[in-house]
Enzyme design. Structure first.
Site, short mmCIF file in Angstrom:
data_model
loop_
_atom_site.label_atom_id
_atom_site.label_comp_id
_atom_site.label_asym_id
_atom_site.label_seq_id
_atom_site.Cartn_x
_atom_site.Cartn_y
_atom_site.Cartn_z
N TRP A 189 7.08 -0.81 -7.76
CA TRP A 189 8.19 -1.38 -6.99
C TRP A 189 9.41 -1.55 -7.89
CZ3 TRP A 189 11.82 -5.12 -6.78
CH2 TRP A 189 12.44 -5.35 -5.54
N ALA B 286 -3.90 1.88 12.73
CA ALA B 286 -5.27 1.81 12.21
C ALA B 286 -6.09 0.69 12.84
CB ALA B 286 -5.26 1.64 10.70
N THR C 169 4.02 1.51 -0.84
CA THR C 169 4.76 1.50 -2.09
C THR C 169 3.91 2.06 -3.23
OG1 THR C 169 6.03 -0.43 -1.36
CG2 THR C 169 6.00 0.02 -3.73
N LYS D 55 0.82 -1.22 0.00
CA LYS D 55 0.00 0.00 0.00
C LYS D 55 0.86 1.27 0.00
CE LYS D 55 -2.77 0.15 3.48
NZ LYS D 55 -1.97 0.97 4.41
N ARG E 277 2.07 8.49 7.04
CA ARG E 277 2.32 8.42 8.48
C ARG E 277 3.79 8.11 8.76
NH1 ARG E 277 -1.17 3.70 10.37
NH2 ARG E 277 -0.58 3.00 8.29
N PHE F 108 3.37 -8.90 -9.21
CA PHE F 108 4.55 -9.71 -8.91
C PHE F 108 4.92 -10.51 -10.17
CE2 PHE F 108 3.45 -8.53 -4.74
CZ PHE F 108 4.51 -8.81 -3.89
N PHE G 11 -3.76 -0.24 7.10
CA PHE G 11 -4.36 -1.57 6.97
C PHE G 11 -5.46 -1.60 5.91
CE2 PHE G 11 -2.72 -2.15 11.48
CZ PHE G 11 -1.64 -2.91 11.08
N LYS H 70 7.21 -6.29 11.07
CA LYS H 70 6.94 -5.66 9.79
C LYS H 70 8.18 -5.12 9.10
CE LYS H 70 3.62 -2.35 7.85
NZ LYS H 70 2.61 -1.34 8.17
#
Length: 557
Positions: free
Chosen positions: A410, A273, A73, A71, A94, A382, A301, A105
């Site tokens: 990405w 969140a 990214t 998200k 954030r 991907f 999230f 994470k």
């Protein structure tokens, strides 16, 4: 393949003064923190309000999975792509919490060629905002306990204290503690506990405050506990708001950094969140909107948590609304929701993908039908994704009238998000319709919770534990019933059971506790087994993080 941190460290950053100048920020508002970070004085907002017609774009996602969705990214890459197609764009994100960074994470500054930099600083101490929030939180706790020790003129009931201490680290050992032990000189013994700093009401207040006066007014309203008559005791009763605001005066100023491609980025505030409201500060969002044609922001999230709170809490309070919503998904994550084990996610599996798709489709329905907002699905691609899998997602989304765009930011940076940017622009240029909310503020607390549970989660019923029902009744009687509701719930499921994947319906949502965050201006409903102080996993990310003699950090993903 290069890691995120290797890519970030190889980037030649522009001096932050150049980034500020390109964004149209006068040097008199810039407070530099080294060469590549700066705070922007909030007084700028008095001279440069957001222009009419400037667009806000919200990036949200499906329910998170171990496979990852990308998200942040996508948010960063989309902002770079918008600038590539000629739209003056800024990004507002954030600040990462040290808890997840050292926990499970890892870094949270985007990934690949769609990152904000300096990545290591952003993920670690940054400009000290979160430390300042922790200090202000704990000052209030110290003043509270000192007041009791020094005679307790406010008649505070130690058994009804609701204010906890905090620290920005995952530390389950501190969830429940006994303090004030060791005799009279060491305070009054009582049961206490710690929250992670990003779950503190101070964090929520900082992210919702309009200016320093609003910050002080909100801090004054914080309910720290109740007296023996059951009446609320506030930070104002303890005369704490001035000193706390003094600790926060610099933290209130938005932080300016840059993306790998030089797009100006505000990174400010970091409420979780799944516990808090999960959005960056109102001040940073509005500042970005005053400086750009398009502001790209994200909510934490899945859309059932971050986006719901962004729309029902932040937008209401700030008087803003998104012109379009991007919902991020991956083929891998959807197959996980369809029951595929993590080590098999790279294999084509149309049956599992179709079984997992309802999770995405429900998030889409919530955005378009509950809130009435235009949306696009961004598939974070991907290499293992097959054409058949991508076509299946596209066809199912088109049935709901929503387009799908592949995102390859990405690997390619802004260039890999041009198609997504063009779709976002198309949505934003359409005539805007009035946005709806999931509930009305004049409903009771119970009705609001039922609306969120029924309309957003698709729960069959909401069950209130006796203690929660009693607190809810008390808060209504004290005049807090008109506040919006901030749901604290697992991020992994629409339900309060993290193992219930996909798009469950008809389940029972259990509310175990309810409290008021009067300064932030919302009611918090804690569901299921949600904790406000996380713990570290068996193998914390901290074990892989290191620094060499030259100060070069490794292991931040």
């Amino acid at each position: 393949m290069k890691t995120d941190i290797q890519i970030a460290q190889e980037t030649v950053m522009k001096p932050i003064a150049e980034i500020a100048e390109a964004a149209g920020i006068d040097e008199k508002y810039i407070e530099q923190y080294g060469r590549y970070k700066a705070k922007i004085d909030y007084s700028m907002m008095n001279e440069k309000p957001a222009a009419a017609g400037n667009k806000l774009v919200l990036v949200t996602a499906i329910s998170p999975t171990p496979a990852g969705e990308g998200k942040t990214t996508t948010t960063v890459g989309l902002a770079d792509a918008m600038n590539k197609v000629g739209k003056r764009t800024m990004v507002a994100l954030r600040e990462p919490s040290l808890g997840p960074v050292f926990g499970i994470k890892g870094g949270a500054a985007g990934g690949g060629y769609a990152q904000v930099v300096p990545m290591e600083d952003i993920n670690l101490h940054f400009t000290g905002d979160i430390h300042a929030i922790g200090a202000a939180n704990n000052l209030l706790a110290a003043l509270l306990d000192n007041h009791i020790k020094q005679g307790n003129a406010l008649d505070i009931d130690p058994e009804q204290i609701t204010w906890k201490r905090c620290m920005d680290m995952n530390d389950r050992q501190l969830r429940v503690v006994e303090d004030g032990l060791g005799g009279k000189a060491n305070g009054v013994p009582r049961r206490d506990g710690f929250d992670i700093t990003v779950a503190s009401e101070i964090m929520a207040i900082l992210c919702l405050a309009d200016d320093i006066e609003d910050l002080k007014a909100r801090i004054a309203c914080i309910v720290v506990g109740y007296n023996t008559k059951g009446e609320p005791v506030t930070a104002a009763d303890l005369k704490a708001q001035g000193a706390m605001a003094a600790l926060l005066k610099d933290a209130l100023k938005p932080n300016l950094v840059q993306t790998l491609e030089g797009t100006p980025a505000f990174i400010h505030g970091g409420p979780f969140a799944n516990i808090a409201h999960g959005c960056n500060s109102v001040m940073a969002t509005k500042m970005a909107m005053s400086l750009s044609e398009y502001t790209i922001t994200e909510a934490g999230f899945g859309a059932d948590l971050g986006a719901e709170k962004f729309l029902d809490i932040k937008c209401r309070m700030a008087g803003i609304r998104p012109s379009a919503v991007v919902i991020v998904a991956t083929v891998r994550a959807l197959k996980h929701h369809g029951g595929v084990a993590k080590d098999k996610l790279g294999e084509e599996n149309l049956e599992a993908l179709e079984a997992g798709l309802p999770n995405l489709l429900r998030h889409v329905e919530n955005i378009t039908e509950v809130y009435g907002l235009p949306a696009v699905v961004a598939i974070n691609r991907f290499p293992q994704d097959t054409e058949a899998e991508l076509k299946l997602i596209e066809s199912k989304c088109r049935e709901l009238g929503v387009n799908v765009s592949l995102s390859e930011v990405w690997a390619k940076g802004g260039e890999g998000g041009v198609a997504l940017a063009e779709e976002v622009i198309r949505l934003c240029e359409k005539e805007e319709k009035e946005m709806s909310f999931a509930y009305d503020l004049d409903e009771t607390i119970e009705e609001k919770i039922n609306d969120i549970a029924g309309r957003i989660y698709r729960a069959g019923e909401v069950q209130f534990k006796p203690e929660a029902a009693e607190k809810m009744k008390k808060l209504e009687s004290l005049g807090f019933g008109g506040l919006p509701v901030c749901m604290a719930k697992t991020q992994y499921s629409f339900s309060d059971n993290k193992d219930l994947l996909g798009a469950p319906e008809g389940f029972t949502l259990t509310v175990k506790d309810i409290k008021v965050s009067a300064g932030a201006g919302f009611i918090v409903a804690l569901t299921g087994s949600i904790m406000t102080m996380p713990g570290l996993p068996k193998v914390p990310a901290a074990e892989s993080i290191d620094v060499d003699n030259n100060g070069k950090i490794t292991g931040l993903f």
